[in-house]
Design an enzyme around this catalytic site. Structure first.
Site, PDB file in Angstrom:
ATOM      1  CD  GLU A 130      -2.895  -1.125   2.287  1.00 50.75           C
ATOM      2  OE1 GLU A 130      -2.641  -1.425   3.428  1.00 50.75           O
ATOM      3  OE2 GLU A 130      -4.021  -0.780   1.984  1.00 50.75           O
ATOM      4  CD  GLU A 152      -3.394  -6.304   3.404  1.00 56.90           C
ATOM      5  OE1 GLU A 152      -3.705  -6.891   2.241  1.00 56.90           O
ATOM      6  OE2 GLU A 152      -3.085  -5.130   3.526  1.00 56.90           O
TER       7      GLU A 152
END
Ligand code: NAD
Length: 740
Positions: A130, A152
């Site tokens: 990210e 995730e």
């Protein structure tokens, strides 16, 4: 600037290089300290007019594994404190503020006005990717070791630091959703094709190429911050958007059965976020993230699939006093279905393998399996022919037992027949050295009794693989009565070398995984006998969170195997040990109808090149036929999970399982026990032992003794204890006998 997690230097062109290299860790992770330093660096780069831009790279072999999940656990503890002191609302605000911090930091970087590029080699996952996505330019190395991605979802979370928003603005919405739902690690070339990175280059060139981009006038703006930016799949409320969103919701339900709140949050974040400007979209994502980290699903999945799995992988159960062993040469006797797979994963890990079978042809056939698997990899562009040659060169296929000399470990995977195994053990013993460890891959024969054929029973152990070996992540390591520490350490070091997760269980019939999973299959059989529509059995099992229905699973492992196990159980434990309804069903299927499962193209399903479908004749076998609408669906779900969880609790009482982490991790990795629960013991803990015992009592009354809770569970329910409380793995397991 005082930095401890990074090095910062600026070259003569005015381009800064920020090298992430945490001194006290082997892998870079995002911590509060990392975030604070990154914040400082952004300010510094912006403030210094001599700095044109900044390249972020790593000083380690890998870029970063992402956020430190224990940081999230700590946030949870803090949340509880604030909630207690200042109330739920204040606690939620605290949680939002602390979890949104990373997202805001990345947005600050993205909008700081100076160009940031990232140069990646090795893994760059989760929060680290990210960060990369927030940089204006991304260069990755073309190495086999390089992987990017947002995994995730695999621990019940979703990318909450801008991942859902940036991915959905970089590629077609359908592709973005797939990427976020799957959480796959993506190879460099594929990442480029998906528009996730800008360039793929040799490792030595990634930093210089990133610097070149800045030098060449790289723009310090993300595409979505540039005037006139258009979403790749057009607006949500557009004809194109309407082609995407209704099916996306349907696919979400089909794949998750609504068991995974994080998957739903992805769908919501992307849907709502794409209708908003980036800054607000990121706040929406943060709000969903705040909700998701508070879900029991995320807590359970983080604990089992990240923390406990990590601990087991690193040798939590390894006897510390045995010095680390470097296994170099492994012998495998029996080059059939399992042996061939074990040879492949061993050679894949760089070990030298001696693969023995009864004759050269059978041994070669086993080796050919590795050839096939590697060729498939080559076809998919995941390996080169040189890799295949190197791997095959490590496998020596032979009928000659003397080749086993010098092996650190020999694993037998010959027919499941006591006499054949005894003969093989003797033959191996005659040629191996005195320190070689012998392991059996038996799935049903007690290790202690097989060890009687071996002169040094302390060096005899079980290593039970699951099929297909190359795909399944779990290995059950079985301790015989006399198995010693060195055998255990060797088995665990071997499992670690082949990058699988071990659980250590004490010897018993069916060990751990098969005991639980056979109960699951039997429950499906009994539902069929009761008259539940077959499709409903399969669908409710999936609703419970199981990856495949019990009838389908039975077809995969073969119905005649199930029939044989029933007969053996009856022989060993008496008539009462098997359910006559299950026996009658399997007799009809196997003995009368020759429906053996996928292997002969007919079982509970019919198989054809076009696919499989439930056998239409199944309903004719049902004496009673229940109407779907009259059946309590939740009860079917409860039955599937409770019957397995109950068995797991029994294995704890019997000390087959001595560490609760192993029951949970083993069940998820070994047979796919509803991952969102965190495993069978976490499932019981979440409900509470009292409620679980009450559920079992209710089911026992209606469906029979198999649901009777064991003594340990009843004792725990009386005292209001949980498995992770009573058998806290970090404090060492308490002997179960005292407990009951
Ligand atoms: P398989 O029939 O495919 O292979 C057995 C192999 O052993 C054959 O290649 C055979 O030629 C060889 N063999 C037999 N006698 C031998 C001897 N005296 N010397 C050398 N080789 C000999 O069987 P499999 O499915 O691979 O199962 C092997 C073992 O693994 C069994 O103990 C089984 O219970 C266990 N196991 C199987 C599975 C599974 O899903 N199939 C899963 C876990 C464990």
């Amino acid at each position: 600037m005082k930095l401890t997690n990074f090095r910062f230097e600026t070259d003569s062109d005015g381009i800064a290089l920020l090298t992430w290299d945490m001194a006290d860790r082997s892998m870079n992770v995002i911590t509060q300290g990392v975030m604070a330093e990154l914040d400082q660096v952004i300010d510094h780069v912006v403030a210094d007019p001599a700095i044109k831009g900044c390249v972020i790279t790593s000083g380690k072999e890998s870029f970063s594994g992402g956020a430190d999940l224990t940081m999230l656990q700590a946030t949870g503890v803090e949340f509880a404190k604030v909630a207690k002191a200042k109330g739920e609302e204040a606690a939620m605000r605290f949680l939002f503020d602390s979890t949104a911090k990373l997202s805001q930091l990345y947005r600050k970087l993205e909008t700081c006005g100076k160009p940031f590029a990232v140069a990646i080699h090795g893994t760059c996952l989760g929060g680290a990717f990210e960060l990369a996505l927030a940089c204006h330019h991304r260069v990755v190395s073309d190495s086999d070791k390089t992987r990017v991605g947002l995994p995730e979802i695999k621990v019940g979370l979703f990318p909450g630091a801008g991942g859902t928003q940036r991915v959905a603005r970089l590629m077609q919405t359908g592709d973005a959703l797939q990427m976020l739902f799957k959480g796959d690690q993506i190879k460099p070339v594929q990442a480029k094709a998906m528009n996730l990175v800008h360039a793929v280059l040799p490792r030595e060139q990634v930093v210089s190429a990133a610097k070149e981009w800045i030098k060449g006038g790289g723009i310090a703006k993300a595409p979505w911050d540039v005037e006139g930016y258009k979403l790749p799949s057009n607006k949500v409320h557009s004809p194109q958007g309407m082609m995407i969103w209704p099916p996306a919701s349907a696919i979400y339900r089909r794949e998750t059965h609504d068991n995974y709140p994080a998957a739903k949050a992805i769908l919501q974040s992307v849907y709502e976020g794409l209708m908003l400007p980036m800054d607000i979209a990121l706040r929406v994502e943060s709000r969903y993230f705040t909700q998701i980290i508070r879900t029991p699903e995320a807590a359970a999945m983080i604990r089992s699939l990240f923390v406990s799995k990590g601990e087991l992988d690193k040798g939590a159960r390894r006897p510390a006093k045995v010095p680390p062993l470097k296994i170099k040469r492994v012998g495998i006797v029996g080059a059939g279905f399992m042996g061939a797979g074990i040879a492949y994963v061993s050679a894949q890990a760089g070990l030298n393998v001696v693969l023995v079978d009864r004759d050269q042809e059978a041994a070669d056939k086993g080796k050919a399996y590795s050839h096939k698997l590697m060729s498939d990899q080559i076809m998919k562009g995941r390996a080169k022919s040189a890799d295949r040659d190197a791997l095959l060169a490590r496998i020596h296929a032979t009928p000659d037992y003397t080749a086993l000399k010098g092996c650190d470990l020999v694993i037998e995977a010959v027919f499941e027949d006591r006499a054949v195994k005894a003969e093989v053990i003797k033959k191996v013993q005659a040629v191996i050295g005195r320190r070689t460890i012998f392991a059996s891959n038996t799935s049903t024969l007690p290790i202690s009794s097989l060890a009687e054929n071996f002169e040094r029973p302390s060096q005899f152990i079980g290593v039970h693989f699951f099929s297909p070996v190359e795909k399944m992540l779990l290995v059950e390591v079985i301790m015989g009565k006399k198995t010693g520490d060195r055998a255990l350490a060797t088995a665990l070091d071997f499992v670690r070398a082949i990058r699988k997760t071990p659980i250590v269980v004490n010897d018993c019939r069916g060990f751990f995984a098969n005991r639980c999973v056979l109960n699951y299959i039997r429950e499906g059989h009994l539902m069929l006998a009761e008259g539940v529509p077959p499709a409903m059995i399969e669908n409710m099992a999936k609703k419970a969170g199981m990856p495949v229905g019990p009838l389908s699973l039975n077809d995969e492992v073969a119905l005649d195997l199930g029939w044989k196990i029933l007969q053996a159980t009856k022989k060993d434990l008496g008539e009462g040990a098997v359910d006559p309804r299950q026996e009658a069903l399997l007799k009809t299927m196997v003995v009368d109808l020759d429906r053996l499962g996928r292997k002969n193209g007919k079982g509970f399903y019919d198989y054809s090149p076009a696919g499989k479908k439930l056998w239409s004749g199944l309903v004719d076998l049902q004496k009673t036929k229940l109407v779907a609408d009259t059946i309590d669906r939740q009860e079917l779900v409860d039955r599937f999970l409770a019957i397995q969880a109950l068995e797991a609790a029994r294995t704890v009482e019997e000390k087959v399982i001595t560490d609760v982490r192993e029951a949970d991790v083993g069940a998820i990795l070994g047979f796919g026990f509803a991952p969102y629960t965190g495993g069978p013991l976490s499932y019981i803990d979440r409900m509470g032992t009292k409620a679980f015992v009450a559920l079992c009592d209710r089911l026992a009354k209606k469906h029979g003794e198999r649901f009777m809770p064991n003594r340990l569970l009843k004792a725990m329910a009386r005292k209001g204890e949980s498995f992770y409380g009573r058998f806290n793995p970090n404090k060492g397991a308490e002997p179960a006998k005292k407990a009951a």
